[in-house]
Design an enzyme around this catalytic site. Structure first.
Site, short mmCIF file in Angstrom:
data_model
loop_
_atom_site.label_atom_id
_atom_site.label_comp_id
_atom_site.label_asym_id
_atom_site.label_seq_id
_atom_site.Cartn_x
_atom_site.Cartn_y
_atom_site.Cartn_z
N SER A 188 -9.54 1.45 3.12
CA SER A 188 -8.64 2.09 2.31
C SER A 188 -7.52 1.26 2.31
CB SER A 188 -8.08 3.36 3.46
OG SER A 188 -7.47 2.99 3.96
N SER A 194 -10.10 -1.12 7.34
CA SER A 194 -9.42 -0.59 6.17
C SER A 194 -8.14 -2.78 5.11
CB SER A 194 -8.37 -0.04 5.92
OG SER A 194 -9.01 1.23 6.16
N LYS A 202 0.76 -0.92 -0.04
CA LYS A 202 -0.30 -0.03 0.03
C LYS A 202 0.53 1.24 0.32
CE LYS A 202 -4.43 1.91 2.73
NZ LYS A 202 -4.30 0.76 4.06
#
Lengths: 75, 467
Positions: free
Chosen positions: B160, B184, B82
């Site tokens: 996310s 997330s 990420k």
């Protein structure tokens, strides 16, 4: 995420929230009146979150410390 | 084995193939780099593809193997992270336009650990801007555009960790590292039909990761199997002097007895029928391998408000500079552009009261779930949301039921795993979540592995398109 689950904000912002929101123009002079109204609603939403912590008015026992407490570091 | 089969193999299989010299790390890396180029932007999954570094690390892995040196089961396996994790020399954008040129000179600790385990870093993967810190309310909340689930690109890949979820589901990486503050990892795992593991708070160092909420931020793997999530977690776990919250906590041995699973009370109320149905079918599978106790209640408490009060205080401090610079205006989501000013005005007393209530809630949750190896519930109450529609308008309000143990589990820092357990509306995957005790990742991973030994959902993969 943070999941999309914010507490619903009131429709008309309070005077206090409106005043706090107006201060944000110091950071971004381009904030429009409409945007300031949205920020004010959000600030009132913060107060709702605060009230949501204790909806029944039951206070926290005095001895309960925050989950993160100060700790002396030993070198 | 075809390229498709190879691309969708789990990391455990890829590592075995490399060790057996049936495929080289360089071959795998070239394949994934090509797939990232071909599909990455179609699914809003990628920010930066790191060709040079990936090939350098892959060649090094192959050279070491040729010389008889193996770094373990992840040796030579390509992966992505990420884009809130630092990787030396590459942009680390936090998904947000104001940071799109930000470059760190060092690798995050998890990247260092994966390098030490022989992993090959392929790419920085897309994410919701600032990991959702300013309150986005639709999928288009990243300067790279909305993340799209490979099962149906009209729908969101979750957030996310939107890129890690989509990239793993589309076979663009061997596995990925995401982060979770409150959902997330779990949400993209469910929406993309992959296995996501949120470790216990403190299990994995966050050094080099964007902070969002110091007392809840955690890094963990998104993979194509539960066995992979165990493998990756073992590689990235452990104390790091650069992150004082990290610990060298042992992984307790999984005992030989049948695990005891609690079913969260009311977890099928006010959720999509297909989600509820898949969950009930999953419980039948779990009954084959565990003692299952139904109707286990979450202690009463204002978990959501408590989480938000703490979150607002920490997030405001984390992003104070951004808010005061006025650059929130550059964010993608209209809500995010103004949301920073809301958290900036949170009250300190609410933050401290939130942390005090957290103490009480965590004790209550610990006691209520102490007798169980896992508490299970549907990961999310619906399938994924459509891209281009506000979340609140995506589905009828009657589906706003229990969204699992998000706030209670994250307030307490407890581990959780989500595994795919079927499909619902619009051919979108659904998830089964299992929350464990503190440091009990191996217990929930063991149950997840046993579940996946009896089901095939984790081996299914989507038909990809290029747009």
């Amino acid at each position: 995420m943070p999941a999309p689950s914010a507490a619903p904000a009131p429709k008309k912002a309070s005077e206090a929230a409106t005043a706090l929101a107006a201060r944000m123009r110091a950071f971004d002079p381009k904030l429009t009146d409409e945007e300031l109204a949205t920020i004010a609603e959000g600030i009132d939403g913060n107060l709702q979150i605060g009230r949501g912590l204790n909806p029944k008015g039951k206070s926290i026992p005095n001895s309960v410390e925050p989950a993160t407490s100060f700790k002396v570091l030993t070198s | 084995m075809t390229e498709e089969q190879l691309a969708f193999s789990d990391a455990t299989t890829l590592g075995s193939l490399i060790a057996a010299k049936k495929v080289s790390s360089v071959e795998l890396t070239k394949m994934y780099l090509a797939r990232l180029e071909k599909y990455g932007r179609t699914y809003g999954a990628v920010v930066t593809i790191m060709h040079d570094r990936a090939m350098r690390e892959a060649r090094s892995a192959d050279r070491e193997l040729a010389a008889g040196k193996s770094r373990g089961p992840l040796h030579g396996v390509p992966y992505g992270v990420k884009d809130l994790l630092a990787a030396a020399g590459a942009p680390t954008t936090w998904g947000a336009a104001p940071y799109r040129n930000q470059v760190f000179r060092y690798d995050a600790t998890v990247v260092q650990k994966l390098r030490a385990a022989g992993g090959v870093l392929l790419a920085k993967l897309a994410m919701v801007e600032l990991a959702g810190g300013f309150g986005y309310d639709d999928a288009d909340a990243s300067f790279t555009g909305p993340g799209r689930t490979p099962w149906n690109r009209d729908y969101w890949s979750g957030g996310s960790s939107s890129g890690p979820g989509a990239a793993v589901a589309a076979g663009l990486v061997g596995f990925a590292i995401g982060s979770e503050t409150n959902g997330s990892i779990m949400a993209p795992a469910a929406y993309c039909g992959v296995t996501g593991l949120r470790p216990t708070y403190g299990r994995v160092s966050r050094h080099g990761a964007m902070a969002l909420m110091w007392t809840s931020d955690k890094l963990g793997p998104l993979c194509r199997s539960a066995r992979d999530s165990e493998l990756v977690l073992r590689a990235i776990a452990g104390h790091d002097p650069a992150d004082r919250t990290s610990l060298d906590a042992p992984f307790p041995k999984v005992r030989g007895r049948k695990p005891k699973i609690g079913v969260l009370a009311r977890s099928t109320e006010r959720i999509m029928p297909a989600v509820a149905n898949n969950f009930m079918v999953s419980l039948e599978v779990l009954r084959e391998l565990a003692d299952v106790v139904t109707n286990v209640a979450l202690p009463r408490g204002n978990y959501g408000a408590t989480f938000e009060a703490i979150f607002n205080g920490e997030c405001a401090s984390v992003f104070r500079d951004l808010v005061e610079s006025g650059k929130s205006r550059e964010l993608q989501s209209t809500d995010d552009r103004l949301g920073g000013y809301q958290v900036y005005n949170a009250l300190a007393v609410d933050y401290v009261d939130g942390m005090r209530r957290r103490t009480m809630l965590n004790e209550a949750v610990g006691k209520a779930f102490a007798g169980y190896d896992a508490i299970v519930h549907p990961t999310r109450s619906t399938v994924s949301y459509p891209v281009g529609i506000k979340f609140e308008k995506a589905y009828p309000a009657k589906y706003n039921g229990v969204t699992g143990l998000g706030s209670p589990g994250n307030l307490a820092g407890l581990p959780e795993i989500s595994v795919p357990n079927g499909f619902g509306d619009h051919n979108l995957p659904t998830g089964l979540a299992m929350m464990g005790r503190a440091w009990g990742e191996m217990q929930i991973t063991q149950i997840a592995k046993a579940y996946q030994a009896r089901t095939k959902f984790h081996t299914m993969h989507p038909k990809l398109v290029v747009v």
